[in-house]
Every structure is written in C-alpha cells, then in structure tokens.
Design an enzyme around this catalytic site. Structure first.
Site, short mmCIF file in Angstrom:
data_model
loop_
_atom_site.label_atom_id
_atom_site.label_comp_id
_atom_site.label_asym_id
_atom_site.label_seq_id
_atom_site.Cartn_x
_atom_site.Cartn_y
_atom_site.Cartn_z
N ASP A 316 0.82 -1.21 0.00
CA ASP A 316 0.00 0.00 0.00
C ASP A 316 0.86 1.26 0.00
O ASP A 316 2.01 1.25 0.40
CB ASP A 316 -0.91 0.02 1.22
CG ASP A 316 -0.12 0.07 2.52
OD1 ASP A 316 0.84 -0.72 2.66
OD2 ASP A 316 -0.43 0.90 3.40
N GLU A 317 0.26 2.34 -0.43
CA GLU A 317 0.79 3.69 -0.27
C GLU A 317 2.28 3.80 -0.61
O GLU A 317 3.07 4.33 0.17
CB GLU A 317 0.53 4.19 1.15
CG GLU A 317 -0.95 4.29 1.48
CD GLU A 317 -1.23 4.79 2.87
OE1 GLU A 317 -2.28 5.44 3.07
OE2 GLU A 317 -0.41 4.53 3.79
#
Length: 539
Positions: A316-317
């Site tokens: 993620d991210e």
C-alpha cells in the site's frame, strides 16, 4: 436477550436449568479436545472465579458435567454447510461448527473439530459470566438452552499495528484473548513500517539494532525476538487464532532503509538523517539486488517462525513510486512468498501487481468516488501540502482495484475504513465523563468520528463497491496506533467496537438489531473488566 457476542446462528431456549459450581467436572471424550477444555477452564477461572477440573471419559452420559465431544460426521452440524471464504491457518472451515446444549442434567458441547468444541465452550463462558451467582457458594445457574452454530465467514481478523507504537508480548497476548473471546480467528500483525521494525531477523541484525529503536514521536521502540514470536504463535494456536505476519513493502520502509542505508542507492545523498527511521525516502528500490537479498532473509525468517498459510506483503501507499515499478515490485515479492510454499495477502493496491494463485487483497479505501468524479481534496487537509497531489492521484486509482483483484482470480478481505478502522474518534460522548479527555485525543483526525453503531450496522457483502458477494473471503478490523500510547489507549479504541466487527463477521446478515447487540455487549463487558480492560462506555 441472549448474553452472547457474536450472536449464534440458532438459539432455542427451554424450560429447566443447571447449576454449575467448582464441583462440576469438564469431561473430554476425545483427546483432540483436551487442550481446548483446559483453555476454557483457565479462562473461566479468570472471568468468574470458578475452577473446574478437566478429566477424560467415554461417550457415555455424564450427569452433572460439562461433556466435550468431537463429532466430525455429526449430521446436524454437517447440515450447517461451509462458512464462506478461507482460513489463515489452512484448517477446514467447517471445523468451527458446534452445538451447545444446557439441560437439567448438565452441559454438552459437540464440535465438528476440536476447534468447534472451543467455540462452543467460549459461548458457555459468556453465558456463565452473565448467569445469576449464589453469593455464598459462587455457583452459577444456567437456563436450559440449545445452540447450533457456525460462522458466516471463515476469516475473521484484526490487523494490529505494533510498528508505530511497540506493544510488548503481554499486550499482544491480551489482544489474542479478546479475539478468542469474540470467536475471531486471525491476528494480522503489522510488524514493519516507517516508524519501526519489530521482527528479529538473525541474518540481518541491523533491522532491530537500528530499525527497531524508534516509534511515533518520543515513544520507546522495541522488537520481538524469534522466541517471542514463536511463543505468541503457540499461545494464539491454543486459542485457535492464526497469526498472519505483515512485512509492508515497498512503501512504509523507512525503518528498513535506516538499518541498511546502502538500500537507498543513488538516493543516499539526499536522504538526510535516518537514525529514527522516519526521515527521507520510504520506498525500496527494486533495481538493487541488495534489496532482494535483505527481503529474502526476512522472508526466510517469517516462514520459519509463522506457520500461517498466508504472508501479508503490504503493497500500500508506495508514495512517489511509478505505477509500473510498484507493480513489478509487488509481483516479484509475491513470487518470493509463493516460492516458499505460502499464499499472499496484500492491501488492495497490491492487486496492481500479480499476487499469485489463491491470493487475497485487503480492500480498505472507501473514501474516494467510484463513479469517476473528482476526489474530495478536503479530506486530506491534514496532509503535508507537498504530498497532497500525490495522495489524491494515488487514491483516485482505488476503484479499479476490485477489477484487478477479480481478474487475477483472487478474493477480498473486507476492511472498509468507515466501518473497520478502529482508530477512529468516537463521535458520541461516553457515559463516563472521565473518558471525555480520552475521546478528544484518541483516533486519527483524518477520519470522520463515528459511533459505536457504525462498526456494527454495515454489511460486509456490499461494503466494497462492485465486489460480488461471493468474492468476499472474510472480514478484518484494523487498529492503527499513531494516537495509541499504551495498553489502556488500545483498549479504549478496541472496545466495545471490536465486538460489533466480530458479530458482522460471524453472525448471519440481519440476525440482530443494534439495540439488541448493545444489550448483549453490556452483558459481556464484565468479562473485559475482570481481565483488566478499560472500555469506552458509549453503547
């Protein structure tokens, strides 16, 4: 009101009662269930003061006892069908099915597996916590009842962030106990992030010597040794909770880069001070073979320590990482997991790479439009303005993640931020005015405050836009610890909302109203208090 959370599938109350005291034996007719009975007896002693002896016996009638039986081929339990989704430990999903009967003659618990016996005994524990007590003898009176039960989803978990705030082994055990009490079966340990590295890797000592010494702000760092983690795995397994480890890459990797600055490559000259694992770049460079050498050693330790069928790879991210580079990184790291005989879980952005067969994508981004309209930038007003455009662009890609998940033949773990992220501020005041200061400081201001009911009154099968109901593999809550400083803070954010998440994952859709749920939670709460948990009183 049936004082049990989560609410079982079928409850039939009857006339009659049974008085249970210290003299009531727990009779185990199958050695597979013996360990489950001992866990039950130990927990019951903590929560009620009753101390029951566990003995072995035959399948004959044992009047005045709690009889525990494993009945793999029981037709009544077989008729319940198979829970939806997959299990983190690889066991058969049907093994949690059980029947519990309280009559004038005693208590009988049958499970399709030893685990089913434990789930039935856990319900019995809750009934005993709420039962009338003889003030002189401590004996408790149970009303006659018949329960036949099986979970809705096979994966029912909590993602626990131990990176931003380090929580010691005792606190992790307390969380495992809470999960088991609410018939949840997965503890997803978020072991690495920018703020700290929490897993010992013997071949890479700097990961803990450097990467583990920090946390958010001025909080103390720390890490779990290999033996700490093996002990937690054993403790959780005894309660039929599987621990799924997460190594969050390629983003959220500042602590790893602090430990091994050579992994910065050409970025080292502009990285700045990195002793705390928080300054400078936080994404790994997939073009450096040194990156993969470190990750190979990390994965070797992870699969040696954790027997879980799944390893969570984060994904993620990955702020600032080009899409194609991120996808290639995820694909390679996922293949490393699969090559070690494990299956992959990743946050939903990981579906932008190839995750491998039988993978799971954990869908959490529910705060962006699904119709192609512009992302509301105001919801990121807490973010550094220099990152705002990057984040808006990154999250705008989220609606396509469902299609990417399905195209790979993967399924989804449902963790929508509005209903599953427990680090959300409480919008309603506590019944205890002394907790108002806690309400003001606990939870991320990035999320709109929510009520306890928000974590109960939602439907997992429709929570993720465009995700078919049959593609939901399970439900997982998440507790991120930016605002958590200690175990009490953790309790206040977890309780009572974790009970609502547990019910959404176990009980059939529409089985109960929130008002009924809240009444049952109030009946269960004394067990939390006896175990030393504080909880936010806003039912």
């Amino acid at each position: 009101m049936f004082p049990v959370v989560p609410l079982p599938l079928s409850v039939t109350e009857a006339d009659g009662s049974f008085v249970l005291s210290d003299a009531t034996p727990v009779v185990v007719t199958d050695p597979l269930a013996a360990a489950m009975a001992h866990v039950f007896a130990d927990d019951l002693a903590v929560e009620t003061g009753l101390r029951l002896d566990v003995t072995s016996g035959s399948g004959a009638v044992h009047a005045g006892a709690i009889v525990c039986e494993v009945a793999v081929d029981d037709p009544e339990l077989a008729a319940l069908g198979v829970p939806q989704g997959v299990r983190a430990d690889g066991r058969a999903a049907v093994s949690e099915s059980y029947a519990l009967a309280v009559t004038d003659d005693g208590v009988r618990v049958r499970g399709r597996g030893a685990e089913g016996v434990l789930r039935g005994l856990t319900v019995l524990r809750q009934l005993l916590v709420a039962a009338p007590v003889d003030p002189e003898t401590g004996a408790r009176t149970l009303g006659a009842v018949r329960v036949v039960d099986s979970p809705r989803y096979a994966w029912r978990g909590l993602s626990f962030d131990v990176a931003r705030t380090f929580h010691d082994v005792a606190t992790v055990r307390r969380v495992i106990d809470l999960l088991a009490m609410h018939r949840m079966n997965v503890l997803h340990l978020h072991l690495t992030d920018d703020q700290g590295w929490r897993i010992e890797v013997p071949e890479r000592p700097a990961l803990t010597q450097v990467g583990a010494r920090g946390a958010v702000g001025d909080r103390r760092g720390g890490y779990y040794t290999v033996e700490d983690l093996r002990g937690l795995v054993r403790y959780a397994a005894a309660r039929r909770v599987a621990i799924v480890p997460e190594i969050d890459v390629p983003g959220h990797s500042a602590a790893m880069l602090a430990a091994y600055p050579e992994l910065l490559g050409d970025r080292a000259a502009t990285a700045g001070e990195r002793a705390d694992g928080q300054a400078g770049p936080s994404t790994l460079d997939p073009d450096l073979e040194a990156t993969w050498a470190v990750l190979s050693d990390v994965l070797d330790t992870v699969v040696d320590v954790f027997p879980s069928r799944y390893v969570h790879i984060g994904g993620d991210e990955a702020v600032g990482m080009p899409d194609d580079v991120h996808a290639a990184f995820v694909t390679r790291f996922a293949s490393e997991v699969v090559a070690r005989g494990r299956r992959v879980v990743g946050w939903q952005e990981a579906s932008r790479g190839l995750l491998g067969p039988d993978a799971l994508a954990q869908h959490w981004i529910d705060f962006v439009p699904t119709d192609g309209t512009t992302v509301d930038r105001s919801q990121f007003d807490h973010v550094d303005p220099a990152l705002l455009d990057v984040l808006v662009e990154m999250f705008s890609k989220a609606p396509a993640d469902v299609g990417r998940t399905l195209d790979q033949g993967a399924r989804a773990i449902v963790s929508p931020t509005a209903h599953a992220y427990l680090d959300r501020q409480y919008s309603a005041p506590s019944d205890d005015p002394a907790q108002e200061a806690d309400r003001a400081r606990l939870g991320l201001p990035a999320y709109a405050p929510g009520t306890v009911e928000d974590f109960y009154s939602w439907e997992p099968s429709t929570a993720v836009h465009a995700l078919p109901a049959e593609a939901v593999a399970g439900v997982e809550a998440a507790i991120w610890c930016e605002s958590v400083t200690d175990a009490r803070d953790l309790d206040l954010l977890l309780l009572p909302r974790l009970a609502g998440l547990a019910e959404r994952a176990w009980s059939p859709a529409g089985a109960s109203s929130y008002a009924d749920h809240a009444t049952r939670v109030a009946a269960v709460a004394p067990a939390w208090e006896t175990r030393g948990h504080d909880w936010f009183r806003a039912l």
